[in-house]
Design an enzyme around this catalytic site. Structure first.
Site, mmCIF file in Angstrom:
data_model
loop_
_atom_site.group_PDB
_atom_site.id
_atom_site.type_symbol
_atom_site.label_atom_id
_atom_site.label_comp_id
_atom_site.label_asym_id
_atom_site.label_seq_id
_atom_site.Cartn_x
_atom_site.Cartn_y
_atom_site.Cartn_z
ATOM 1 N N GLU A 99 14.593 11.918 -25.146
ATOM 2 C CA GLU A 99 15.093 10.755 -25.885
ATOM 3 C C GLU A 99 14.822 9.467 -25.131
ATOM 4 O OE1 GLU A 99 18.995 12.744 -27.980
ATOM 5 O OE2 GLU A 99 19.253 11.209 -26.461
ATOM 6 N N CYS A 113 15.827 2.338 -22.270
ATOM 7 C CA CYS A 113 16.531 3.349 -21.480
ATOM 8 C C CYS A 113 15.699 4.625 -21.586
ATOM 9 C CB CYS A 113 17.925 3.537 -22.073
ATOM 10 S SG CYS A 113 18.868 4.857 -21.300
ATOM 11 N N CYS A 120 18.687 18.365 -17.759
ATOM 12 C CA CYS A 120 19.061 17.977 -16.399
ATOM 13 C C CYS A 120 19.699 19.173 -15.708
ATOM 14 C CB CYS A 120 20.054 16.812 -16.420
ATOM 15 S SG CYS A 120 20.458 16.202 -14.767
ATOM 16 N N CYS A 124 26.667 17.829 -14.764
ATOM 17 C CA CYS A 124 27.904 17.039 -14.880
ATOM 18 C C CYS A 124 28.594 17.453 -16.192
ATOM 19 C CB CYS A 124 27.598 15.547 -14.886
ATOM 20 S SG CYS A 124 26.669 15.041 -13.424
ATOM 21 N N CYS A 127 28.627 15.265 -19.513
ATOM 22 C CA CYS A 127 27.347 14.705 -19.978
ATOM 23 C C CYS A 127 26.628 15.674 -20.910
ATOM 24 C CB CYS A 127 26.482 14.381 -18.762
ATOM 25 S SG CYS A 127 24.782 13.969 -19.176
ATOM 26 N N LEU A 224 29.490 7.369 -9.770
ATOM 27 C CA LEU A 224 30.532 7.823 -8.835
ATOM 28 C C LEU A 224 31.635 8.581 -9.582
ATOM 29 C CD1 LEU A 224 31.232 7.777 -5.848
ATOM 30 C CD2 LEU A 224 32.365 5.572 -6.191
ATOM 31 N N CYS A 342 22.788 10.780 -25.095
ATOM 32 C CA CYS A 342 23.198 11.829 -24.192
ATOM 33 C C CYS A 342 24.478 11.415 -23.507
ATOM 34 C CB CYS A 342 22.142 12.034 -23.130
ATOM 35 S SG CYS A 342 20.504 11.839 -23.724
HETATM 36 N N1 SAH Z 1 21.204 11.259 -13.988
HETATM 37 C C1 SAH Z 1 21.436 9.898 -13.713
HETATM 38 C C2 SAH Z 1 20.958 8.965 -14.811
HETATM 39 C C3 SAH Z 1 21.211 9.395 -16.222
HETATM 40 S S1 SAH Z 1 22.887 9.423 -16.707
HETATM 41 C C4 SAH Z 1 22.903 9.653 -13.388
HETATM 42 O O1 SAH Z 1 23.693 10.571 -13.608
HETATM 43 O O2 SAH Z 1 23.215 8.582 -12.898
HETATM 44 C C5 SAH Z 1 23.253 7.670 -16.885
HETATM 45 C C6 SAH Z 1 24.733 7.355 -16.781
HETATM 46 O O3 SAH Z 1 25.456 7.844 -17.919
HETATM 47 C C7 SAH Z 1 25.407 7.974 -15.560
HETATM 48 O O4 SAH Z 1 26.224 7.015 -14.934
HETATM 49 C C8 SAH Z 1 26.233 9.080 -16.171
HETATM 50 O O5 SAH Z 1 27.291 9.464 -15.347
HETATM 51 C C9 SAH Z 1 26.662 8.440 -17.465
HETATM 52 N N2 SAH Z 1 27.144 9.371 -18.473
HETATM 53 C C10 SAH Z 1 26.671 10.576 -18.785
HETATM 54 N N3 SAH Z 1 27.392 11.125 -19.771
HETATM 55 C C11 SAH Z 1 28.358 10.233 -20.094
HETATM 56 C C12 SAH Z 1 29.407 10.222 -21.050
HETATM 57 N N4 SAH Z 1 29.604 11.236 -21.852
HETATM 58 N N5 SAH Z 1 30.191 9.127 -21.107
HETATM 59 C C13 SAH Z 1 29.980 8.076 -20.285
HETATM 60 N N6 SAH Z 1 29.001 8.034 -19.372
HETATM 61 C C14 SAH Z 1 28.195 9.101 -19.272
HETATM 62 FE FE1 SF4 Z 2 22.240 14.793 -15.198
HETATM 63 FE FE2 SF4 Z 2 23.907 13.858 -17.000
HETATM 64 FE FE3 SF4 Z 2 24.756 14.293 -14.520
HETATM 65 FE FE4 SF4 Z 2 23.051 12.265 -14.999
HETATM 66 S S1 SF4 Z 2 25.152 12.475 -15.760
HETATM 67 S S2 SF4 Z 2 22.947 13.783 -13.347
HETATM 68 S S3 SF4 Z 2 21.831 13.159 -16.659
HETATM 69 S S4 SF4 Z 2 24.043 15.846 -15.942
#
Ligand code: SAH
Ligand code: SF4
Length: 356
Positions: A99, A113, A120, A124, A127, A224, A342
């Protein structure tokens, strides 16, 4: 349109550097100066089709159409939100889906973006991409092309892509070389200044140090979301490998080495990390560091039960941070009506976030 096989056999010109394009063009039996013309049509004029390269002879255009293509990403879906956000889903040559999103801002910024991986591996829990699991790394070309496609569409309507954030699918530092390759192409081929590019990481400490040593002016964002190791590990399993202390040491190294402000991303989750006490812990952790906090109300996702924090708690959180000399801004989600993404497809409306 060509048959799939014929199209596969064509050379994707975006993958070539100047020298390689020169070899390709002379290999077609064309004069060397055509390389410069084609390069300009591709990256300055940003045309989508060889037919638009109007200073080339018809025969040259014919050869290009037979042997080359502009891009490898196949568009499978295209959505537009009421707020102007545009989301694209692309199929890669091996069938993986990724995406990309374009977000216009009132001040005329146009931010793409983009994804660095299909899926991934970081897992997390909040996510949607993490819940999906890992597909594969993208190549530098595949990462770059997402931005290239937006740049091209914008050029066709007289607009310019101004900013790029690596906040789509995937962890850019888990695909370090390709991500950096894409960063460099954005700078040299699309003329996007380093300060208008942001790489966001889940917190891979060694790569943060490596990134600091690159000598680039590119922005760094660090996700963080928690100040307590065991709670962060529950949200973000990578914390078991690189705990908060090690992550913060790498961040301090980055700040000292580059003198650049780090953005800390804070997905604000009701009852999880949105209290004033938590803000004080975060304030103490970040005090004295050149940084800014982006508070992002959680975007609810399928397999995670958490809910976004309330606006009132976010306000108190932000005020408490300020007491420690730590600035913050609140981001709003973009493209909610098209479900743009995402969970990452949220962005800064406030002006606090560099590069966004
Ligand atoms: N993998 C990298 C970049 C992609 S995610 C990272 O984790 O930083 C980009 C941002 O979206 C990150 O700060 C991530 O923690 C946040 N993110 C992912 N899922 C989310 C959600 N459901 N609600 C809010 N922020 C989210
Ligand atoms: Fe991967 Fe989503 Fe975690 Fe970013 S927030 S590292 S995209 S699992």
């Amino acid at each position: 349109m060509d048959s799939g096989a014929a199209n596969e056999a064509k050379v994707n010109l975006y993958r070539l550097n100047r020298e390689q394009l020169d070899d390709f063009v002379t290999g077609l039996g064309e004069a060397g100066f055509r390389t410069q013309q084609i390069w300009e049509w591709m990256y300055s004029q940003r045309v989508e089709r060889f037919d638009s390269m109007t200073n080339l002879p018809r025969a040259t255009i014919g050869k290009l159409k037979a042997k080359a293509k502009l891009g490898n990403l196949e568009l499978v879906a295209n959505q537009q939100s009421r707020d102007g956000t545009e989301k694209r889903i692309f199929r890669l040559s091996d069938g993986q889906l990724i995406e990309s999103v374009l977000m216009p801002y009132a001040d005329a910024r146009m931010t793409a973006c983009i994804s660095s991986q299909a899926g991934c591996a970081m897992g997390c829990v909040f996510c949607a991409t993490g819940q999906m699991g890992f597909g594969r790394n993208l190549t530098g070309g595949e990462i770059f092309e997402q931005a290239m496609i937006f740049a091209r569409e914008l050029a066709a309507r007289g607009e310019r892509l101004s900013n790029v954030v690596f906040m789509g699918m995937g962890e850019p530092f888990h695909n370090y070389d390709a991500s950096l390759d894409a960063v460099r192409r954005l700078m040299t081929r699309l003329g996007i200044g380093a300060r208008h590019i942001t790489v966001s990481t889940v917190g891979l400490a060694p790569q943060i140090r490596r990134f600091a040593d690159e000598g680039l002016q590119v922005n760094l964002a660090v996700s963080l979301h928690q100040t307590d190791d065991s709670r962060r590990s529950e949200l973000m399993p990578i914390n078991k490998r690189w705990a908060i202390n090690e992550l913060m040491e790498a961040c301090r190294y980055y700040a000292e080495k580059t003198n650049r402000r780090i953005t800390f991303e804070w997905a604000s989750i009701a009852g999880e990390n949105d209290t004033v006490e938590e803000a004080h812990r975060l304030g103490r952790l970040l005090a004295g560091l050149l940084c800014h906090v982006n508070i992002i109300p959680l975007n609810p996702t399928g397999r995670y039960g958490g809910a976004p924090a309330q606006a009132a708690s976010i306000k108190s959180f932000s005020r408490a941070l300020q007491g420690h000399g730590v600035s913050s801004s609140v981001r709003v989600r973009r493209g909610i009506d098209i479900d743009a993404g995402c969970g990452q497809l949220i962005t800064a409306v406030s002006n606090g976030a560099p590069g966004l």
